[in-house]
Design a protein around this motif. Structure first.
Motif, short mmCIF file in Angstrom:
data_model
loop_
_atom_site.label_atom_id
_atom_site.label_comp_id
_atom_site.label_asym_id
_atom_site.label_seq_id
_atom_site.Cartn_x
_atom_site.Cartn_y
_atom_site.Cartn_z
N ASN A 2 0.67 -1.17 -0.06
CA ASN A 2 -0.04 -0.20 0.28
C ASN A 2 0.76 1.41 -0.13
O ASN A 2 0.45 2.25 0.39
N ARG A 3 2.12 1.20 -0.36
CA ARG A 3 3.12 2.29 -0.51
C ARG A 3 3.85 1.90 -1.70
O ARG A 3 4.76 1.01 -1.40
N GLU A 5 6.71 3.51 -4.23
CA GLU A 5 7.43 4.65 -4.71
C GLU A 5 8.17 4.39 -6.37
O GLU A 5 8.58 3.03 -6.38
N LEU A 16 4.93 8.88 -5.37
CA LEU A 16 4.55 8.16 -4.27
C LEU A 16 3.23 7.84 -4.59
O LEU A 16 2.26 8.65 -5.09
N CYS A 17 2.63 6.51 -4.29
CA CYS A 17 1.38 6.35 -4.15
C CYS A 17 0.93 5.38 -2.95
O CYS A 17 1.62 4.52 -2.74
N THR A 18 -0.15 5.70 -2.52
CA THR A 18 -0.29 5.17 -0.94
C THR A 18 -1.30 4.24 -1.01
O THR A 18 -2.18 4.12 -0.03
N THR A 19 -1.86 3.94 -2.34
CA THR A 19 -3.18 2.93 -2.19
C THR A 19 -2.66 1.67 -2.78
O THR A 19 -1.68 1.59 -3.63
#
Ligand SMILES: [Zn+2]
Ligand SMILES: [Zn+2]
Length: 138
Positions: A2-3, A5, A16-19
């Motif tokens: 869920n993270r 980079e 960055l993507c946090t989904t």
């Protein structure tokens, strides 16, 4: 996962993507082959808006996909790495290029799209769903 980079080859563009990815798909369309210089692209579908650029900016090539709809292909203007695509026929998602991830552990494609133009040596991993063209909505 869920993270996520990643960034381009030269390092100017970082994101960055946090989904969680919604879907991971191989795209064998001839446009992805040309843009990637490879057999297919590995596209990680993430909810639109969840991808943040943390450094640099992308340039955009406005393509028309095999679907007949626009595909906005974002790339690094310095080194040319494809970063992500905004595919109008798939609203709600951005399609991150898996090769730009710092760590692609756990990124497993389950679909293959546009198999009509796949390289003739390609054989799918077991269990992969194959679409001759674009899929019906994912
Ligand atoms: Zn770059
Ligand atoms: Zn494609």
């Amino acid at each position: 996962m869920n993270r996520m980079e990643g960034g381009c080859l030269c390092g100017d563009v970082r994101y960055l993507c946090t989904t969680e990815p919604v879907v991971v798909a191989l795209c064998h369309c001839t446009h992805c082959q040309r843009q990637s210089g490879s057999a297919f692209s590995v596209n990680v579908g993430v909810p639109k808006g969840s991808l943040q650029l943390v450094s640099g900016s992308t340039q955009v090539y406005p393509d028309i996909g095999h679907s007949g709809q626009p595909v906005y292909r974002h790339f690094c203007g310095r080194c040319g790495s494809p970063i992500f695509s905004d595919v109008v026929s798939r609203p709600g998602l951005d399609w991150l290029k898996a090769g730009t991830l710092d760590d692609s552990t756990g990124i497993h494609p389950t679909l293959s799209l546009w198999c009509d133009s796949a390289q003739d040596w390609f054989s799918p991993p077991e269990g992969m769903t194959m679409f001759a063209q674009g899929p019906t909505p994912l």
